[in-house]
Design a protein around this motif. Structure first.
Motif, PDB file in Angstrom:
ATOM      1  N   VAL A 110       0.639  -0.933   0.151  1.00 41.13           N
ATOM      2  CA  VAL A 110      -0.055  -0.081   0.012  1.00 41.13           C
ATOM      3  C   VAL A 110       1.085   1.063  -0.138  1.00 41.13           C
ATOM      4  O   VAL A 110       0.098   2.174  -0.568  1.00 41.13           O
ATOM      5  CB  VAL A 110      -0.570   0.163   1.157  1.00 41.13           C
ATOM      6  N   ARG A 111       1.599   1.301   0.547  1.00 39.46           N
ATOM      7  CA  ARG A 111       2.813   2.217   0.778  1.00 39.46           C
ATOM      8  C   ARG A 111       3.632   2.649  -0.358  1.00 39.46           C
ATOM      9  O   ARG A 111       3.728   3.907  -0.618  1.00 39.46           O
ATOM     10  CB  ARG A 111       3.493   2.191   1.851  1.00 39.46           C
ATOM     11  N   ASP A 112       3.973   1.676  -1.021  1.00 35.33           N
ATOM     12  CA  ASP A 112       4.609   1.531  -2.381  1.00 35.33           C
ATOM     13  C   ASP A 112       3.209   2.434  -3.890  1.00 35.33           C
ATOM     14  O   ASP A 112       3.759   3.155  -4.136  1.00 35.33           O
ATOM     15  CB  ASP A 112       4.910   0.201  -2.993  1.00 35.33           C
ATOM     16  N   VAL A 113       2.149   2.174  -3.437  1.00 37.04           N
ATOM     17  CA  VAL A 113       1.451   2.306  -4.496  1.00 37.04           C
ATOM     18  C   VAL A 113       0.913   4.311  -4.680  1.00 37.04           C
ATOM     19  O   VAL A 113       1.420   4.238  -4.963  1.00 37.04           O
ATOM     20  CB  VAL A 113      -0.243   1.717  -4.382  1.00 37.04           C
ATOM     21  N   VAL A 114       0.916   4.188  -3.480  1.00 40.35           N
ATOM     22  CA  VAL A 114       1.299   5.773  -2.149  1.00 40.35           C
ATOM     23  C   VAL A 114       2.620   6.378  -2.630  1.00 40.35           C
ATOM     24  O   VAL A 114       2.006   7.791  -3.764  1.00 40.35           O
ATOM     25  CB  VAL A 114       0.812   5.769  -0.735  1.00 40.35           C
ATOM     26  N   ALA A 115       3.670   6.075  -2.476  1.00 40.25           N
ATOM     27  CA  ALA A 115       4.356   6.193  -2.805  1.00 40.25           C
ATOM     28  C   ALA A 115       4.991   6.866  -4.036  1.00 40.25           C
ATOM     29  O   ALA A 115       5.820   7.634  -5.348  1.00 40.25           O
ATOM     30  CB  ALA A 115       5.737   5.762  -2.510  1.00 40.25           C
ATOM     31  N   GLY A 116       4.404   6.266  -5.452  1.00 35.92           N
ATOM     32  CA  GLY A 116       4.567   5.990  -6.732  1.00 35.92           C
ATOM     33  C   GLY A 116       3.015   6.724  -6.925  1.00 35.92           C
ATOM     34  O   GLY A 116       3.957   6.635  -8.478  1.00 35.92           O
ATOM     35  N   GLY A 117       2.721   7.330  -6.506  1.00 40.96           N
ATOM     36  CA  GLY A 117       1.704   8.239  -6.755  1.00 40.96           C
ATOM     37  C   GLY A 117       0.281   8.343  -6.776  1.00 40.96           C
ATOM     38  O   GLY A 117      -0.299   9.030  -7.813  1.00 40.96           O
ATOM     39  N   PHE A 118      -0.145   7.113  -6.470  1.00 35.75           N
ATOM     40  CA  PHE A 118      -1.886   6.459  -7.004  1.00 35.75           C
ATOM     41  C   PHE A 118      -2.505   6.926  -5.943  1.00 35.75           C
ATOM     42  O   PHE A 118      -1.887   6.532  -4.705  1.00 35.75           O
ATOM     43  CB  PHE A 118      -1.081   5.292  -7.365  1.00 35.75           C
ATOM     44  N   ARG A 119      -3.356   6.442  -6.044  1.00 34.44           N
ATOM     45  CA  ARG A 119      -4.235   6.249  -4.574  1.00 34.44           C
ATOM     46  C   ARG A 119      -4.987   4.533  -5.107  1.00 34.44           C
ATOM     47  O   ARG A 119      -5.511   4.592  -5.775  1.00 34.44           O
ATOM     48  CB  ARG A 119      -5.519   7.634  -4.976  1.00 34.44           C
ATOM     49  N   LEU A 120      -5.216   4.561  -4.183  1.00 39.47           N
ATOM     50  CA  LEU A 120      -5.545   2.290  -4.325  1.00 39.47           C
ATOM     51  C   LEU A 120      -7.115   2.869  -3.531  1.00 39.47           C
ATOM     52  O   LEU A 120      -7.986   3.123  -2.962  1.00 39.47           O
ATOM     53  CB  LEU A 120      -5.050   2.052  -2.477  1.00 39.47           C
ATOM     54  N   LEU A 121      -7.704   2.529  -5.110  1.00 39.69           N
ATOM     55  CA  LEU A 121      -9.246   1.874  -4.781  1.00 39.69           C
ATOM     56  C   LEU A 121      -9.381   0.961  -4.236  1.00 39.69           C
ATOM     57  O   LEU A 121     -10.820   0.587  -3.995  1.00 39.69           O
ATOM     58  CB  LEU A 121      -9.391   2.417  -6.725  1.00 39.69           C
ATOM     59  N   ASP A 122      -8.959   0.031  -4.121  1.00 43.67           N
ATOM     60  CA  ASP A 122      -9.713  -1.715  -3.907  1.00 43.67           C
ATOM     61  C   ASP A 122      -8.445  -2.516  -3.524  1.00 43.67           C
ATOM     62  O   ASP A 122      -7.347  -2.617  -4.616  1.00 43.67           O
ATOM     63  CB  ASP A 122     -10.451  -2.288  -4.982  1.00 43.67           C
ATOM     64  N   LEU A 123      -8.511  -3.497  -2.920  1.00 42.74           N
ATOM     65  CA  LEU A 123      -7.268  -4.617  -2.836  1.00 42.74           C
ATOM     66  C   LEU A 123      -8.256  -5.718  -2.873  1.00 42.74           C
ATOM     67  O   LEU A 123      -9.072  -6.242  -1.722  1.00 42.74           O
ATOM     68  CB  LEU A 123      -6.963  -4.182  -0.988  1.00 42.74           C
ATOM     69  N   VAL A 124      -8.129  -6.416  -3.943  1.00 42.77           N
ATOM     70  CA  VAL A 124      -9.258  -7.926  -3.958  1.00 42.77           C
ATOM     71  C   VAL A 124      -8.509  -9.141  -3.589  1.00 42.77           C
ATOM     72  O   VAL A 124      -7.342  -9.336  -4.174  1.00 42.77           O
ATOM     73  CB  VAL A 124      -9.498  -7.624  -5.445  1.00 42.77           C
ATOM     74  N   GLU A 125      -8.834 -10.199  -2.951  1.00 43.30           N
ATOM     75  CA  GLU A 125      -8.100 -11.563  -2.359  1.00 43.30           C
ATOM     76  C   GLU A 125      -9.249 -12.579  -2.784  1.00 43.30           C
ATOM     77  O   GLU A 125     -10.761 -12.963  -2.331  1.00 43.30           O
ATOM     78  CB  GLU A 125      -7.979 -11.270  -1.098  1.00 43.30           C
ATOM     79  N   THR A 172      -3.737 -14.992  -3.776  1.00 42.48           N
ATOM     80  CA  THR A 172      -3.712 -13.752  -4.434  1.00 42.48           C
ATOM     81  C   THR A 172      -4.020 -13.147  -4.212  1.00 42.48           C
ATOM     82  O   THR A 172      -4.752 -12.536  -3.413  1.00 42.48           O
ATOM     83  CB  THR A 172      -4.272 -14.005  -5.855  1.00 42.48           C
ATOM     84  N   ALA A 173      -3.020 -11.592  -3.713  1.00 40.79           N
ATOM     85  CA  ALA A 173      -3.515  -9.893  -3.970  1.00 40.79           C
ATOM     86  C   ALA A 173      -3.734  -9.222  -5.305  1.00 40.79           C
ATOM     87  O   ALA A 173      -2.264  -9.363  -6.568  1.00 40.79           O
ATOM     88  CB  ALA A 173      -3.221  -9.230  -2.632  1.00 40.79           C
ATOM     89  N   ILE A 174      -4.705  -8.518  -5.438  1.00 39.39           N
ATOM     90  CA  ILE A 174      -4.633  -7.388  -6.544  1.00 39.39           C
ATOM     91  C   ILE A 174      -4.938  -6.057  -5.977  1.00 39.39           C
ATOM     92  O   ILE A 174      -6.187  -5.833  -5.845  1.00 39.39           O
ATOM     93  CB  ILE A 174      -5.990  -8.083  -7.882  1.00 39.39           C
ATOM     94  N   PHE A 175      -3.836  -5.422  -6.682  1.00 40.22           N
ATOM     95  CA  PHE A 175      -4.464  -3.506  -6.179  1.00 40.22           C
ATOM     96  C   PHE A 175      -4.943  -3.286  -7.297  1.00 40.22           C
ATOM     97  O   PHE A 175      -4.879  -3.289  -8.467  1.00 40.22           O
ATOM     98  CB  PHE A 175      -2.688  -3.597  -5.751  1.00 40.22           C
ATOM     99  N   VAL A 176      -5.878  -2.105  -6.974  1.00 41.61           N
ATOM    100  CA  VAL A 176      -6.381  -1.594  -7.895  1.00 41.61           C
ATOM    101  C   VAL A 176      -5.954   0.063  -7.736  1.00 41.61           C
ATOM    102  O   VAL A 176      -6.604   0.561  -6.158  1.00 41.61           O
ATOM    103  CB  VAL A 176      -8.120  -1.976  -8.134  1.00 41.61           C
ATOM    104  N   CYS A 177      -5.174   0.710  -8.863  1.00 41.00           N
ATOM    105  CA  CYS A 177      -5.228   1.805  -8.365  1.00 41.00           C
ATOM    106  C   CYS A 177      -5.651   2.836  -9.264  1.00 41.00           C
ATOM    107  O   CYS A 177      -5.283   2.327 -10.864  1.00 41.00           O
ATOM    108  CB  CYS A 177      -3.301   2.184  -7.943  1.00 41.00           C
ATOM    109  N   GLU A 178      -5.573   4.441  -9.106  1.00 39.82           N
ATOM    110  CA  GLU A 178      -5.800   5.143  -9.865  1.00 39.82           C
ATOM    111  C   GLU A 178      -4.844   6.426  -9.729  1.00 39.82           C
ATOM    112  O   GLU A 178      -4.467   7.257  -9.264  1.00 39.82           O
ATOM    113  CB  GLU A 178      -7.241   5.796  -9.362  1.00 39.82           C
ATOM    114  N   ARG A 179      -4.315   7.332 -10.727  1.00 36.73           N
ATOM    115  CA  ARG A 179      -3.829   8.521 -11.069  1.00 36.73           C
ATOM    116  C   ARG A 179      -4.171   9.129 -11.057  1.00 36.73           C
ATOM    117  O   ARG A 179      -4.986   9.628 -12.184  1.00 36.73           O
ATOM    118  CB  ARG A 179      -2.577   7.725 -12.143  1.00 36.73           C
ATOM    119  N   ASP A 180      -4.381  10.381  -9.750  1.00 36.76           N
ATOM    120  CA  ASP A 180      -4.641  11.449 -10.134  1.00 36.76           C
ATOM    121  C   ASP A 180      -4.222  12.073 -11.377  1.00 36.76           C
ATOM    122  O   ASP A 180      -3.188  11.793 -11.968  1.00 36.76           O
ATOM    123  CB  ASP A 180      -4.012  12.345  -8.451  1.00 36.76           C
TER     124      ASP A 180
END
Length: 282
Positions: free
Chosen positions: A234-249, A274-282
């Motif tokens: 989650v922190r990697d996603v945020v540090a990359g400039g994304f918003r986490l919309l969903d975490l699918v298991e 499996t973990a699936i990260f759904v992210c969005e770029r602002d």
């Protein structure tokens, strides 16, 4: 490390490695060593991988992981109809099965992979998709080239610097672009990678971030996989400039009776795989 230093380090490690009885260990592995090991491992094992799993993956099916969650049903990239005319980058595409499905929906996918041999399988299957051989940490595209990006178990688990990959994906996406990627569920790192009952007992610390490495007798990595906790991802996603919309298991479906490495109905019905990260770029 700049690009010139990186290229030099990769080149210095590019001589042949011995593959007899590699030693499995947990140790640090840097960016260059991880990239070299991944490229050579997938080049060596692409034929076996496609032979073993090609029927499950299909030629033009978008599957997020061994559970069999299908993008046609999950719509994690958005409603299927919305994919038409979208520019989509698939990272760690393998034989480009997911890209082929995207193209069938009217999208304009580009399939990228580090492994030359995996992309040869994409050529074998056909359909004339754009294929690019490149490292996920150095995407050879201009800023704002794509509407969406995706990766089904590609690249992210195998890189030493996942934030760099996130930033590269952010760079090549247009504002509002969605980035969806799947990885081995981090909790699995606490358990042996076995599909049977022996894979149900905790054997290691979930909080040990040390990489899993298989190395030759000279200590050079021939396979590397990196562990991050859920919080790290989650922190990697945020540090990359994304918003986490969903975490699918994904839960293990009744219809799926296959074993795939450490994935199996037995384990899948008890712990996530499996973990699936759904992210969005602002």
């Amino acid at each position: 490390m700049n690009q010139e230093d990186y290229a030099s380090e990769v080149a210095s490690e590019a001589d042949p490695v011995s593959l007899e009885d590699p030693e499995a260990t947990r140790r640090d592995a840097g960016e260059a060593e991880s990239s070299r090991a991944s490229r050579s491992w997938w080049d060596r094992n692409a034929d076996e991988y496609q032979s073993d799993h090609g029927a499950f993956l299909g030629d033009d099916r978008f599957v997020w992981g061994p559970e069999g969650l299908d993008e046609a049903e999950a719509a994690l990239l958005g409603p299927t109809a919305s994919l038409r005319d979208k520019d989509i980058l698939e990272i760690g595409a393998g034989a480009a099965q997911c890209s082929r499905w995207l193209a069938a929906q009217g999208a304009r996918p580009v399939a990228l992979d580090l492994s030359h041999r995996q992309l040869q399988h994409a050529l074998r299957i056909g359909d004339g998709l754009p294929l690019v051989e490149a490292d996920a940490g150095r995407l050879p595209f201009r800023a704002g080239s794509f509407d969406l990006a995706c990766s089904a178990y590609g690249a992210v688990p195998f890189v030493a610097d996942p934030v760099n990959v996130m930033r590269e994906v952010h760079r090549v996406l247009r504002p509002g672009g969605r980035w969806v990627f799947s990885v081995t569920h981090p909790v699995r790192w606490a358990f042996p990678d076995e599909p049977g009952p022996e894979g149900l007992s905790v054997a290691a610390s979930y909080f040990d971030r040390t990489a899993y490495v298989e190395q030759d007798e000279r200590g050079r990595a021939v396979y590397v996989e990196h562990h991050r906790t859920i919080g790290d991802r989650v922190r990697d996603v945020v540090a990359g400039g994304f918003r986490l919309l969903d975490l699918v298991e994904p839960e293990w479906p009744e219809w799926n009776s296959q074993e795939w490495g450490g994935w199996s109905p037995l384990r899948g019905n008890l712990i996530p795989g499996t973990a699936i990260f759904v992210c969005e770029r602002d």
